[in-house]
Each structure stands twice: as C-alpha cells, then as structure tokens.
Design an enzyme around this catalytic site. Structure first.
Site, PDB file in Angstrom:
ATOM      1  N   LYS A   1      20.582   5.411   1.224  1.00 48.77           N
ATOM      2  CA  LYS A   1      21.267   5.733   2.622  1.00 48.77           C
ATOM      3  C   LYS A   1      21.775   4.591   3.477  1.00 48.77           C
ATOM      4  O   LYS A   1      22.346   4.824   4.615  1.00 48.77           O
ATOM      5  CB  LYS A   1      19.919   6.189   3.617  1.00 48.77           C
ATOM      6  CG  LYS A   1      19.566   7.576   3.132  1.00 48.77           C
ATOM      7  CD  LYS A   1      18.067   7.796   3.541  1.00 48.77           C
ATOM      8  CE  LYS A   1      17.558   9.139   3.466  1.00 48.77           C
ATOM      9  NZ  LYS A   1      17.295   9.260   1.625  1.00 48.77           N
TER      10      LYS A   1
ATOM     11  N   GLY B   1       0.979  -1.284   0.017  1.00 47.35           N
ATOM     12  CA  GLY B   1       0.011   0.047  -0.028  1.00 47.35           C
ATOM     13  C   GLY B   1       0.714   1.189   0.131  1.00 47.35           C
ATOM     14  O   GLY B   1       0.305   2.387  -0.259  1.00 47.35           O
TER      15      GLY B   1
ATOM     16  N   VAL C   1      10.031  15.310   0.243  1.00 48.93           N
ATOM     17  CA  VAL C   1      10.013  16.782   0.307  1.00 48.93           C
ATOM     18  C   VAL C   1       8.855  17.192  -0.474  1.00 48.93           C
ATOM     19  O   VAL C   1       8.228  18.323  -0.201  1.00 48.93           O
ATOM     20  CB  VAL C   1      11.287  17.313  -0.020  1.00 48.93           C
ATOM     21  CG1 VAL C   1      12.397  16.789   0.913  1.00 48.93           C
ATOM     22  CG2 VAL C   1      11.743  16.985  -1.313  1.00 48.93           C
TER      23      VAL C   1
ATOM     24  N   LYS D   1      19.057  -0.672   6.811  1.00 50.85           N
ATOM     25  CA  LYS D   1      18.878  -1.234   5.517  1.00 50.85           C
ATOM     26  C   LYS D   1      20.037  -1.979   4.972  1.00 50.85           C
ATOM     27  O   LYS D   1      20.476  -2.956   3.972  1.00 50.85           O
ATOM     28  CB  LYS D   1      18.307  -0.146   4.455  1.00 50.85           C
ATOM     29  CG  LYS D   1      17.006   0.367   4.533  1.00 50.85           C
ATOM     30  CD  LYS D   1      16.165  -0.863   4.110  1.00 50.85           C
ATOM     31  CE  LYS D   1      14.894  -0.428   3.566  1.00 50.85           C
ATOM     32  NZ  LYS D   1      14.151  -1.359   2.981  1.00 50.85           N
TER      33      LYS D   1
ATOM     34  N   VAL E   1      12.528   9.463  -4.298  1.00 57.25           N
ATOM     35  CA  VAL E   1      11.470   9.005  -5.196  1.00 57.25           C
ATOM     36  C   VAL E   1      10.719  10.569  -4.892  1.00 57.25           C
ATOM     37  O   VAL E   1      10.149  10.786  -3.833  1.00 57.25           O
ATOM     38  CB  VAL E   1      10.784   7.904  -5.364  1.00 57.25           C
ATOM     39  CG1 VAL E   1      11.526   6.909  -5.889  1.00 57.25           C
ATOM     40  CG2 VAL E   1      10.210   7.496  -4.104  1.00 57.25           C
TER      41      VAL E   1
END
Length: 623
Positions: free
Chosen positions: A423, A304, A468, A435, A461
């Site tokens: 990152k 989602g 942002v 990650k 993205v």
C-alpha cells in the site's frame, strides 16, 4: 442385553475365525492332494487311491503339520484377510510353497524306504493346486468384504480424484478400515482414455469436467483429491470444482511433504483457503540464512502482532543470544511470551511493554539490552481506521519509526529491518503514504549510519489480525451476510509463516538501503475468496449465506501494487525476493516535513495529508 452379547462375540470370534480359516486351508490342501492323484493317474484313479492310501495319508499328515507350523510362525493367523494387501499374499504364497516342498522331501524319504512312492508330477500338481485354491479363497474373503461395504446403504459415498498410485493407496486404506463409514464408489481422472475403465473394482467415471455431474449421480458425500504431483494452480482449479459440489473435500499431502516425511502418501486432511490460492507454498531453507541471527540479541517491535509474533517464533528456533519482545498491547505480548516459554524454555526471553513513540523508553531499552538486530513490525495498519484518524498514523508509523531509527543509529545496532506494505506504492490512503515515508526514512539514514537499514514490502497475509479471512469467518459463523467492498477487488495474499520466512531471508541479504519486494504470486479476487470460504465452512454461497457488496471504503484501491513505476528490480538468490532500486530522496525536505508533521500531528483539524503529499507525490487522496 444385545450390547453384552456383541461384546462377548467380539472377544471370542477372532480366535474362532482364525481357526476356521486355518482349517479351511487344510481342507483345501487335502482336496489338492486328492485332485493331484486324480490328474496324475488319469483313468486308474480309484485303483491308485486305494493303492496309495497309506502313502497319501502320511503325505497329508506331514504336509498339514508343516503348513500349520509355518502358517503360525509367519504370523498368518493374525492377518485380517478381509483387509489383506499384497505383502500378506506374498507371505502366504511362501508358506504354501515352502511347507509343500519340506513335506515333499520328508515324504519322499519315508516312502522310498517303506511304502509305494507317488510320482513327482503329483507332488507338483498338488503344490500348484494348493497355491491357487488357498490364495483364491483368501482373495474371496477380501472381495466379499468389499462388496458388502459397497452394498451397505449406511456408508457415505466417496469420490477420489486421481487414478495414480496415491489414489489407489487412498482407496485401499478405505477398504482396510474396518470401522470406516465411507465407501469409494468412483474415480475421476483427467486422462480421457481411462474413462469407462475399472481400477480396484471401482469405475473411472470421467475427467474434472464431470466432477459436479458425477457427485450428484453417485450421491457423493466426500471428495478426496489424490494427485500430490500436480502443480498448485491446476490443483486449485480442480479443488474449486470440488468445493462447488457442496461435498466435504479433503486432499493428500504434496510430493514435498511426502518426501520430507511430514506426511504419508495416503494421509488426508481437510482443504483450507491456502489450497485455493493457486500457487505453490513458499519454502525457505532458513538454516542456510539464519546464521546472522544465531548468538545475537534480537529486538522485535510489535512482537505481539500477527507478523511480529511469527517473527518471534521463527527467530526463537534459531538460537538467538536474547530475544526482546516490545509491544504496547500487553495481552498479545503476554500470549506470545507464554507460547515461547513453553516451546523454548532455554530461550533468554525479555518481554517489554511500551510504545515506539516514547523516545525515553526506546532509548533506555536499546541502551540496556544493546540489540544487534531490530525487526520493526510495530505500526497502525488498518486502512479505513487510519483514514478517520490520520494523525494517529503519523504519530505511530512516521514518528515512531523515525525515533526508533535514530535510536538504532545512536546505540550501534548492526541491522534494522522494517516491515512495509504494498500500500506504500502509489498510495491512496494515509496508512500507505506513512509507510512510504518510513521507507524514505530508512533509506535516508542508511546513507549516514553504520547500521544497515532495509525495508521489506509485501501484500496481505492470510489470517492476520484485521484481515479479511477472520472477518469473513466471523460473518459466516453469525449467519451472514459476508461483506465484500467491490465485486472486482483483488489482493495479493501470502500466509503469515511464508511472509515472515521471506522477511528473515531478506534480512540476511541486506547490505543497507534496499527495499526488498516479495513476490506474492497471482492476485486473488476477494469475492472468490469469500465464496470458497463459505463453502469450506459447510454453507452455500449466495444461498444460505449471502454476499453483499458495500462499496470501496475510504482510501481503498481495487488492486494493490508492489513496485512504483520508477523503481526497477534486481533479482536475489531467492526468486521470490527482489530488490527495488532506491529513489533519490531530498533529505532536507524529508527532515523539514517531518518536523512540521511533529508540530501539527496533535491538532486533529490540521491538514496533515497535504504535508504527506509533499514527501509522497504519488499519494492521491480526496480533498
């Protein structure tokens, strides 16, 4: 009352105008005949006019009958001559010449038998005169309409960037639009030799350097960028100059969109933030790479979310056997479920609510539906929030991925594609570090499992949840200020569909163990992004909408990286997708640290960061 009069006029006037135009053409034909006799007879005009009066009358009658008949058969009576183009004038020329030649043949046959014959020279002089006079009169209708539009003070002034065929077509569309509130008053072109010249009765006033000056001089309201062949970086530079004028800015489609039939050459649209990124949009021919999805059962975790939902959209259009959406947030899962049901009613769609941290839920789901491919997009990704709640980043990102990876091995999943982030490279925040651990888990399990485990690493993205762009838009809508952490902060950006299409292609390239690195193009300064977005939304940056610098947030870098120094790159078939060479992983230490993280992650006072640093030596954080 005036509205009623206007409405009646609008019903009657078109037919009346058509009749007037046709009658005027007939009068010009008569004038051409008389003039042709004058030219042909030289000094004896009056004598010849009397001598040939009956012949001329028959000639006139035959010519007018042929002309009016062909005029209406060719549909000339339906043409609005004030908006006519080249095709209409070519057709009108054919009508004039052909009707004259038919009448010449008929008239010659009649006069040869019973009357005085007019010289062949007079016939052809009449054809040339009629052609010239009728075409000129129709051109004057169009010219007068343009001049009226140019003099209309109620119209908004338009500047067109580009004097090529596209710019010319856009200008003509404005002239043809009867109800347009705009008028084209100047062209801009980067070819300095064109400055000072006139195209389509409109002056070419300068190069890109003069955009702002001429926008003021000509009181421009709308600027249209009409150079579809220009590369994206140059296009972005020109569009930024246009945006700085404060005018509304629109653009024509790119060459690829025109050739594919997506858009017509003169169709314009408002520019958006993508146009200002300065790079070509990434195109992936998914038809060539999506055979591995067709006919298979696909599971998307975090289905989602921004990336997950776009994965579902693109997968759904490539005939999977079954698509399973798995997400802990019911509202977002419900939205993408409804969207896909409407778009793909034939799709076998399963929507499940749950967490990747729930071992039993994950195990039962994989056992029941037996997915062939898993796209793992479920993760906590918001950097500052995870800095305040590092244990939650461990629970969801590390433990959730670990449990899902282990379950995929147990239930014979064929391929496992994890969404990673730039990152993860030399991380300065817990989110990026978790990650990186996930990438290590992927590579470790790949060595011992039949499942092909891969990770895809990319940057920000545009428009994703928490990014942002939505934040800036909300701040602008509220009147500002727009908050930027640092004037020099830069980020790599890609649109959601671009990122997902590359993820899907990387999945097709997978052989197991790879970390795919997506080429994000050139980095963008966030403050430039903010200023451009403020202008695009109709405001003045640093004027009615202020920009405030708030300082770097915990764990935030000035710039992001896509590759660690010790990793190399291998090119794939797609120049936008690279493979980072896997690093050596101490699997025993990996398992040991993960076990310790499991022990302490429910203790908010535990030092989880030092444990993470054991696995990720490049992780830097403030003690």
């Amino acid at each position: 009352m005036s509205k009623q009069i206007n409405s009646k006029k609008s019903v009657v006037s078109p037919r009346l105008n058509q009749a007037i135009v046709a009658l005027w053409d007939v009068l010009l034909i008569v004038f051409s005949m008389i003039l042709s006799v004058l030219v042909d007879s030289q000094s004896n005009f009056i004598g010849n006019l009397v001598k040939y009066s009956i012949t001329i009358a028959i000639w006139f009658g035959i010519t007018c009958v042929f002309y009016l008949m062909m005029y209406y058969v060719a549909g000339m009576h339906r043409v609005l001559w004030k908006f006519a183009g080249g095709n209409e004038y070519i057709k009108l020329s054919f009508v004039i010449v052909s009707s004259s030649l038919f009448s010449l043949a008929a008239h010659s046959a009649i006069t040869r038998a019973v009357l005085q014959k007019i010289s062949v020279g007079a016939y052809f002089i009449e054809i040339l005169l009629a052609l010239f006079l009728i075409l000129m009169s129709h051109a004057m209708i169009r010219y007068n309409h343009r001049n009226h539009r140019q003099r209309n003070d109620n119209c908004k002034n338009v500047m067109i960037i580009g004097c090529g065929s596209s710019g010319n077509m856009v200008a003509n569309e404005f002239f043809r639009a009867a109800d347009s509130e705009h008028r084209v008053v100047c062209f801009i072109d980067d070819n300095p030799s064109l400055t000072g010249r006139i195209m389509n009765n409109i002056p070419i006033v300068g190069t890109r350097d003069s955009i702002q000056k001429n926008a003021l001089k000509y009181n421009i309201s709308l600027i249209i960028f009409a150079i579809p062949s220009l590369n994206s970086s140059e296009k972005a530079k020109i569009l930024e100059l246009c945006v700085k004028t404060g005018c509304e800015v629109k653009t024509v489609p790119s060459i690829s969109q025109i050739l594919s039939g997506e858009s017509s050459p003169y169709e314009t649209r408002s520019i958006d933030i993508d146009d200002l990124l300065g790079r070509d949009p990434i195109k992936v021919d998914l038809k060539k790479v999506m055979d591995y999805v067709s006919g298979k059962t696909i599971l998307v975790t975090g289905g989602g979310g921004s990336i997950g939902s776009e994965l579902c959209r693109q997968i759904a259009s490539h005939n999977p056997k079954k698509l399973i959406i798995f997400d802990i947030y019911e509202n977002s899962a419900y939205e993408i479920q409804n969207e896909l049901k409407n778009l793909h009613p034939e799709l076998d769609l399963i929507t499940l609510i749950g967490s990747v941290r729930d071992s039993s839920r994950v195990d039962l789901m994989l056992d029941k539906y037996k997915p062939d491919i898993i796209y793992h997009a479920a993760a906590h990704k918001h950097v500052p929030l995870m800095e305040d709640s590092p244990n939650e980043a461990i629970k969801n990102n590390v433990l959730g991925t670990y449990k899902l990876v282990r379950a995929a091995d147990k239930h014979d999943v064929k391929r496992f594609v994890m969404i990673s982030t730039d990152k993860a490279v030399n991380p300065t925040n817990i989110m990026g570090a978790t990650k990186r651990i996930c990438e290590m888990i992927i590579q470790s399990f790949n060595k011992h499992s039949k499942c092909e485990y891969v990770a895809v690493r990319f940057g920000n993205v545009l428009g994703s949840n928490g990014s942002v762009i939505p934040l800036f838009k909300k701040q602008i809508e509220n009147g500002g200020p727009v908050t930027v952490t640092h004037p020099d902060i830069i980020r790599y950006f890609m649109t959601i569909p671009e990122a997902v299409s590359l993820v899907l292609q990387a999945g097709a390239f997978a052989r197991g163990g790879e970390i795919f690195v997506l080429d994000m193009g050139q980095p963008v300064k966030i403050v430039d992004l903010a200023r451009n977005l403020i202008t695009l939304m109709g405001h003045v940056p640093d004027g009615d909408i202020k920009i405030e610098f708030t300082g770097l947030r915990p764990g935030e870098k000035l710039y992001e990286e896509l590759l660690m120094a010790e990793e190399g790159l291998t090119q794939t078939e797609n120049e936008r997708i690279h493979i980072g060479h896997p690093l050596e992983i101490d699997e025993n230490e990996l398992v040991e640290v993960i076990d310790k993280l499991v022990e302490v992650m429910y203790d908010d006072f535990a030092d989880v960061r030092s444990l993470v640093k054991r696995l990720v030596p490049t992780y830097h954080y403030e003690e």
